[in-house]
Write a protein that holds these residues in place. Structure first.
Motif, PDB file in Angstrom:
ATOM      1  N   GLY A 414       0.783  -1.225   0.000  1.00  0.00           N
ATOM      2  CA  GLY A 414       0.000   0.000   0.000  1.00  0.00           C
ATOM      3  C   GLY A 414       0.812   1.271   0.000  1.00  0.00           C
ATOM      4  O   GLY A 414       0.255   2.371   0.196  1.00  0.00           O
ATOM      5  N   VAL A 415       2.116   1.192  -0.234  1.00  0.00           N
ATOM      6  CA  VAL A 415       2.948   2.399  -0.309  1.00  0.00           C
ATOM      7  C   VAL A 415       2.621   3.179  -1.573  1.00  0.00           C
ATOM      8  O   VAL A 415       2.599   4.414  -1.578  1.00  0.00           O
ATOM      9  N   ILE A 416       2.364   2.463  -2.664  1.00  0.00           N
ATOM     10  CA  ILE A 416       1.919   3.090  -3.909  1.00  0.00           C
ATOM     11  C   ILE A 416       0.579   2.480  -4.294  1.00  0.00           C
ATOM     12  O   ILE A 416       0.256   1.357  -3.887  1.00  0.00           O
ATOM     13  N   SER A 417      -0.197   3.238  -5.059  1.00  0.00           N
ATOM     14  CA  SER A 417      -1.502   2.729  -5.499  1.00  0.00           C
ATOM     15  C   SER A 417      -1.472   2.243  -6.934  1.00  0.00           C
ATOM     16  O   SER A 417      -2.357   1.490  -7.356  1.00  0.00           O
ATOM     17  N   ASP A 418      -0.473   2.629  -7.699  1.00  0.00           N
ATOM     18  CA  ASP A 418      -0.373   2.200  -9.100  1.00  0.00           C
ATOM     19  C   ASP A 418       1.024   2.570  -9.590  1.00  0.00           C
ATOM     20  O   ASP A 418       1.715   3.412  -8.989  1.00  0.00           O
ATOM     21  N   ALA A 419       1.439   1.945 -10.679  1.00  0.00           N
ATOM     22  CA  ALA A 419       2.754   2.248 -11.244  1.00  0.00           C
ATOM     23  C   ALA A 419       2.766   1.908 -12.725  1.00  0.00           C
ATOM     24  O   ALA A 419       2.056   1.002 -13.174  1.00  0.00           O
ATOM     25  N   ALA A 420       3.577   2.656 -13.472  1.00  0.00           N
ATOM     26  CA  ALA A 420       3.780   2.386 -14.896  1.00  0.00           C
ATOM     27  C   ALA A 420       5.276   2.435 -15.167  1.00  0.00           C
ATOM     28  O   ALA A 420       5.946   3.403 -14.791  1.00  0.00           O
ATOM     29  N   VAL A 421       5.796   1.396 -15.794  1.00  0.00           N
ATOM     30  CA  VAL A 421       7.213   1.323 -16.118  1.00  0.00           C
ATOM     31  C   VAL A 421       7.392   1.597 -17.603  1.00  0.00           C
ATOM     32  O   VAL A 421       6.681   1.018 -18.441  1.00  0.00           O
ATOM     33  N   ALA A 422       8.311   2.476 -17.930  1.00  0.00           N
ATOM     34  CA  ALA A 422       8.577   2.776 -19.337  1.00  0.00           C
ATOM     35  C   ALA A 422       9.097   1.538 -20.044  1.00  0.00           C
ATOM     36  O   ALA A 422      10.017   0.870 -19.553  1.00  0.00           O
ATOM     37  N   GLU A 423       8.523   1.224 -21.184  1.00  0.00           N
ATOM     38  CA  GLU A 423       8.915   0.022 -21.923  1.00  0.00           C
ATOM     39  C   GLU A 423      10.023   0.305 -22.930  1.00  0.00           C
ATOM     40  O   GLU A 423      10.612  -0.627 -23.469  1.00  0.00           O
ATOM     41  N   ASN A 424      10.281   1.577 -23.198  1.00  0.00           N
ATOM     42  CA  ASN A 424      11.326   1.926 -24.145  1.00  0.00           C
ATOM     43  C   ASN A 424      11.807   3.344 -23.850  1.00  0.00           C
ATOM     44  O   ASN A 424      11.276   4.037 -22.972  1.00  0.00           O
ATOM     45  N   LEU A 425      12.821   3.777 -24.592  1.00  0.00           N
ATOM     46  CA  LEU A 425      13.424   5.089 -24.361  1.00  0.00           C
ATOM     47  C   LEU A 425      12.433   6.210 -24.632  1.00  0.00           C
ATOM     48  O   LEU A 425      12.422   7.229 -23.933  1.00  0.00           O
ATOM     49  N   GLU A 426      11.570   6.020 -25.625  1.00  0.00           N
ATOM     50  CA  GLU A 426      10.583   7.056 -25.948  1.00  0.00           C
ATOM     51  C   GLU A 426       9.624   7.290 -24.785  1.00  0.00           C
ATOM     52  O   GLU A 426       9.320   8.435 -24.434  1.00  0.00           O
ATOM     53  N   GLN A 427       9.154   6.218 -24.159  1.00  0.00           N
ATOM     54  CA  GLN A 427       8.254   6.376 -23.012  1.00  0.00           C
ATOM     55  C   GLN A 427       8.982   6.993 -21.829  1.00  0.00           C
ATOM     56  O   GLN A 427       8.408   7.793 -21.081  1.00  0.00           O
ATOM     57  N   SER A 428      10.231   6.636 -21.649  1.00  0.00           N
ATOM     58  CA  SER A 428      11.009   7.230 -20.571  1.00  0.00           C
ATOM     59  C   SER A 428      11.146   8.737 -20.762  1.00  0.00           C
ATOM     60  O   SER A 428      10.950   9.526 -19.832  1.00  0.00           O
ATOM     61  N   ARG A 429      11.455   9.138 -21.979  1.00  0.00           N
ATOM     62  CA  ARG A 429      11.576  10.569 -22.258  1.00  0.00           C
ATOM     63  C   ARG A 429      10.250  11.285 -22.070  1.00  0.00           C
ATOM     64  O   ARG A 429      10.201  12.430 -21.615  1.00  0.00           O
TER      65      ARG A 429
END
Length: 575
Positions: A414-429
């Motif tokens: 319960g520290v975070i309620s949701d998360a999204a991990v970048a799948e590539n460099l474009e999403q990270s940017r």
């Protein structure tokens, strides 16, 4: 789930210290449109419609084409020049309207109207530019210089300083001019010499075995990063303005940025300096040694001194091997206590691999959603959001496992309620661009009271809760924009006027009181009123209220010893 490239995505480049407001852009657009209308009308008349004459008369519109670039780049002197030039064409239009008949008279009327629109737009643009500059404070108002000198090498810098000392002229060193506290801006006396280091922009050497690079002070940070990357190395200093700020300015202000958590500030990345002193002597301390215990470490005097003790002309910087993989994630958290808990988990799980940990409240991201709706949104809105980045030395599989374990455990607890991990460099940017768009969205919203403060990480939740409550009670409806580098305790704690209020008027009436309230709270929680922007002129007069008298006295003695005539950036940092 991790970036497919080891190149650091970094933050998006900022266009400068302050993006133009909607009114400034509207007046600019009106000026450009009316100017283009006059050019088209002039060409059409002389080349097509004029009953007599030569096409050579079309050259009369040439003066109108010259200021276009200046208008598009918001150069204020161009608007002033155009507002005078336009009266020549206005007079021509009046003469033709009186003397001609038919279509010619109609076109003359159009010319008169375009001239009036152009004059009004230029005048309004200048007025609003000055008004907003005044609202941002005296340190950021347009000022004037006696001269601007642009030396090409260290010997020329030394000669300039000797000449200025001989004639008693004060000097304002200037790098990329992206500072936010008026540290590189001349005053309004017209007696100060601006020393621009823009021409001193070479990468002198890269030593892969020693993991160092030596660059001149005018080298743009991004150019230095790219030079290191070309050798398979990483210069980890990373700022939103890295496309325009310079290495010399970064060191003069001890710039921070997004990776201080792992690599430290500019001070921590510097192994040596070349400095020109106030009397024009050159100190060469560029050896790049990690151990040199031969007395006082002089480089630390000049780093963070904002050009008041000497002029940095070159530096030797630490480099790092490029990481094998980089992972970036966006996490939703219910409050700042949870964000701090996530930071502790990330430090324990990722260790030195944790290179970035940014936090943003929903009010700051709501501005981005309002003004830049096309930007991708990693997750639905939440009270707070965290942007994490890790740099891994083993590879993508190892990095993915570490990140997924960290976020999965945080989600279960319960520290975070949701998360999204970048799948590539474009999403990270895209995630970094979302974070770096907050200041731009604030500028779109209107003037605001800005604070660059640092507080011990453990006390940040208490500071924000107490200060938010106090400001909301004192200024009902005020919008509190909290974001920054939670990993190193640096918050950009900004105060926006209530919805529907005049932002400039709000600043004029309440900025000093809000600053006092925020700075008092920072002191109460053991923090600093300037984390990474410096003191410059903007915070100079409040510094004595928040810094030890002993420290200020020592600083004054150092200034007197190194610059007895007070010629180097006078009035900055110290009164």
């Amino acid at each position: 789930m991790t970036s497919s490239s080891a190149a650091h995505p970094g933050p998006a480049a900022a266009p400068g210290p302050e993006a133009p407001s909607p009114v400034v852009r509207a007046t600019r657009n009106a000026a450009v449109a009316s100017l283009l209308g006059l050019i088209v009308l002039g060409l059409a008349w002389e080349l097509v419609l004029a009953p007599t004459g030569s096409g050579m008369l079309a050259l009369k519109v040439l003066p109108l084409t010259l200021p276009l670039a200046g208008l598009l780049k918001h150069r204020m002197y161009t608007y002033r020049w155009v507002s005078l030039l336009v009266w020549l064409y206005f007079t021509e239009g009046v003469v033709r309207a009186v003397g001609d008949r038919g279509l010619s008279a109609v076109l003359a009327g159009v010319e008169i109207a375009l001239c009036l629109v152009l004059f009004a737009a230029c005048a309004a643009h200048v007025r609003w530019r000055l008004r907003e500059a005044r609202a941002r404070g005296p340190a950021l108002q347009p000022h004037k210089a006696l001269a601007v000198v642009r030396p090409a090498d260290t010997a020329q810098v030394a000669e300039v300083l000797r000449l200025c000392r001989r004639h008693g002229a004060s000097i304002v060193p200037q790098g990329g001019n992206t500072g936010l506290v008026g540290g590189s801006t001349p005053d309004d006396s017209g007696t100060q010499v601006v020393l621009s280091l823009a021409r001193m922009n070479r990468v002198r050497a890269i030593d892969p075995a020693n993991l160092t690079m030596t660059v001149e002070a005018g080298c743009v940070l991004q150019a230095a990063q790219e030079a290191a990357q070309a050798q398979g190395l990483l210069l980890p200093l990373s700022l939103a303005a890295e496309g325009s700020c310079t290495v010399g300015g970064n060191l003069a202000t001890n710039a921070g940025g997004t990776q201080v958590l792992r690599y430290g500030s500019a001070r921590d990345l510097c192994l040596g300096l070349e400095v020109v002193t106030a009397d024009g002597e050159v100190w060469d301390g560029l050896a790049g040694l990690r151990k040199d215990n031969t007395g006082y470490d002089l480089r630390h005097l000049f780093i963070g001194s904002e050009g008041t003790l000497g002029v940095i002309t070159a530096a030797t910087l630490k480099l790092q091997p490029q990481p094998a993989a980089i992972t970036t994630a966006w996490a939703a958290v219910p409050d700042l206590d949870a964000a701090v808990a996530l930071l502790q988990r990330a430090q324990a799980r990722l260790g030195a691999g944790l290179t970035g940990f940014e936090v943003m409240n929903d009010a700051s991201l709501a501005l981005v959603r309002r003004h830049f709706p096309a930007l991708p949104k990693p997750l639905p809105p939440s009270p707070w959001a965290v942007l994490l980045e890790q740099s891994d030395t083993e590879g993508e599989s190892h990095a993915r496992t570490l990140f997924e374990d960290l976020l999965g455990a945080a989600l279960e607890d319960g520290v975070i309620s949701d998360a999204a991990v970048a799948e590539n460099l474009e999403q990270s940017r895209a995630m970094w661009h979302l974070r770096e768009s907050i200041p731009l969205a604030q500028a779109e919203e209107g003037p605001n009271v800005k604070h660059d403060i640092s507080v011990p990480v453990s006390r940040i939740p208490a500071f924000v809760a107490a200060t938010d409550a106090a400001l909301s009670a004192a200024y009902p409806g005020v919008c509190l924009i909290d974001f920054g580098h939670l990993g190193d305790g640096n918050l950009h704690y900004n105060v926006q006027a209530p919805a529907g209020a005049d932002g400039a008027a709000f600043l004029r009436e309440h900025e000093k009181a809000i600053n006092r309230q925020v700075y008092d709270a920072v002191r109460a929680h053991g923090g600093s009123i300037s984390a990474e922007h410096g003191i410059g002129l903007l915070k100079r007069d409040v510094l004595p209220d928040y810094k030890s008298p002993v420290a200020l006295a020592l600083m004054a003695r150092i200034k007197q010893a190194l610059d007895p005539q007070g010629l180097l950036n006078p009035g900055r940092v110290l009164r």
